[in-house]
Design an enzyme around this catalytic site. Structure first.
Site, PDB file in Angstrom:
ATOM      1  N   CYS A 158      32.059  37.331  40.958  1.00 58.40           N
ATOM      2  CA  CYS A 158      32.005  36.843  42.321  1.00 58.40           C
ATOM      3  C   CYS A 158      33.392  36.828  42.968  1.00 58.40           C
ATOM      4  CB  CYS A 158      31.344  35.467  42.329  1.00 58.40           C
ATOM      5  SG  CYS A 158      30.708  34.947  43.932  1.00 58.40           S
ATOM      6  N   HIS A 159      33.841  35.703  43.540  1.00 62.32           N
ATOM      7  CA  HIS A 159      35.182  35.640  44.118  1.00 62.32           C
ATOM      8  C   HIS A 159      36.275  35.689  43.050  1.00 62.32           C
ATOM      9  CE1 HIS A 159      32.764  33.949  47.460  1.00 62.32           C
ATOM     10  NE2 HIS A 159      33.677  34.531  48.212  1.00 62.32           N
ATOM     11  N   GLU A 211      29.274  37.404  51.967  1.00 62.58           N
ATOM     12  CA  GLU A 211      30.227  36.471  52.597  1.00 62.58           C
ATOM     13  C   GLU A 211      29.784  36.122  54.011  1.00 62.58           C
ATOM     14  OE1 GLU A 211      32.421  34.039  51.690  1.00 62.58           O
ATOM     15  OE2 GLU A 211      33.653  35.558  50.702  1.00 62.58           O
TER      16      GLU A 211
END
Length: 228
Positions: free
Chosen positions: A134-135, A165
């Site tokens: 993910c991030h 996002e």
């Protein structure tokens, strides 16, 4: 058997928004569960060490699985998240792999942290695995290999998509979009359907697209370690 390093954020609040952030709990839990099942020990580390905040949105009932609740009510696990090791104290030679968990907090403390970069570079140079979800993939942006080249250059990776996002309404809040920045750094960015489990393995680098992909990243890391 060498240990696995699980990296989490120290950022508890969006710098530009009156809203709490931090580690997305499931991204640590689902990775850790698979890794522990395979017999590996995990050390938890963060840029500064100490407490890692949990993103309250990751604790909403619709986000919490039975496994998440099992870990969230486990005092031993919570104590580890409250007392993470500082990145500057880590000896990379002790670890077979590193995994960067996400949550929006990492957008402010992973990408530019030289200690985290150096740990991953050394683990990779030692023949180990570098992974993220993910991030958390923003931690890979500035890691260099032994030749001084960016580790992700010309490497197939995934990570939180621009459309994901936008869907959570934070595309104008984060300092940059993970997908765009991976492409800008020369990675071969690929993705699956939004919110679906999707992982990519290339050159001992394993990445997962979104919160649903943490367990699948762990499975791929374990496969890789068994083949090395």
């Amino acid at each position: 058997m060498k240990k696995i390093l699980l990296v989490v954020t120290n950022t508890s609040k969006y710098p530009n928004l009156e809203r709490a952030t931090g580690l997305w709990l499931g991204e640590a839990v689902h990775f850790a569960a698979e890794i522990e099942k395979a017999g590996y020990e995990i050390d938890y580390v963060s840029p500064k060490g100490g407490y890692t905040p949990l993103d309250p949105h990751s604790l909403q009932p619709d986000q919490m699985t039975e496994l998440d609740w099992e870990y969230y009510t486990n005092t031993n696990f919570l104590n580890k998240l409250s007392n993470t090791l500082p990145a500057d104290s880590i000896n990379p030679n002790d670890y077979a792999a590193i995994y960067y968990a996400g949550g929006h907090g990492v957008m402010w403390d992973f990408a530019e942290d030289e200690n985290l970069q150096n740990i991953a570079s050394a683990i990779y140079a030692n023949g180990g695995v570098v992974s993220a979800v993910c991030h958390g993939v923003v931690a890979l942006l500035n890691i260099k290999n032994d030749d001084g080249e960016l580790l992700i250059k010309d490497t197939k990776v995934t990570g939180f998509t621009n459309t994901e996002e936008i869907a959570v309404g934070l595309d104008k809040v984060v300092p940059f979009l993970a997908e765009d920045e991976l492409v800008r750094k020369g990675a071969n960015y690929v993705k699956g359907d939004d919110w679906s489990v999707f992982t990519v393995t290339d050159n001992r680098i394993v990445t997962g697209q979104n919160p649903a992909s943490g367990g699948a990243v762990a499975e791929d890391v374990i496969k890789l370690l068994k083949s090395l």
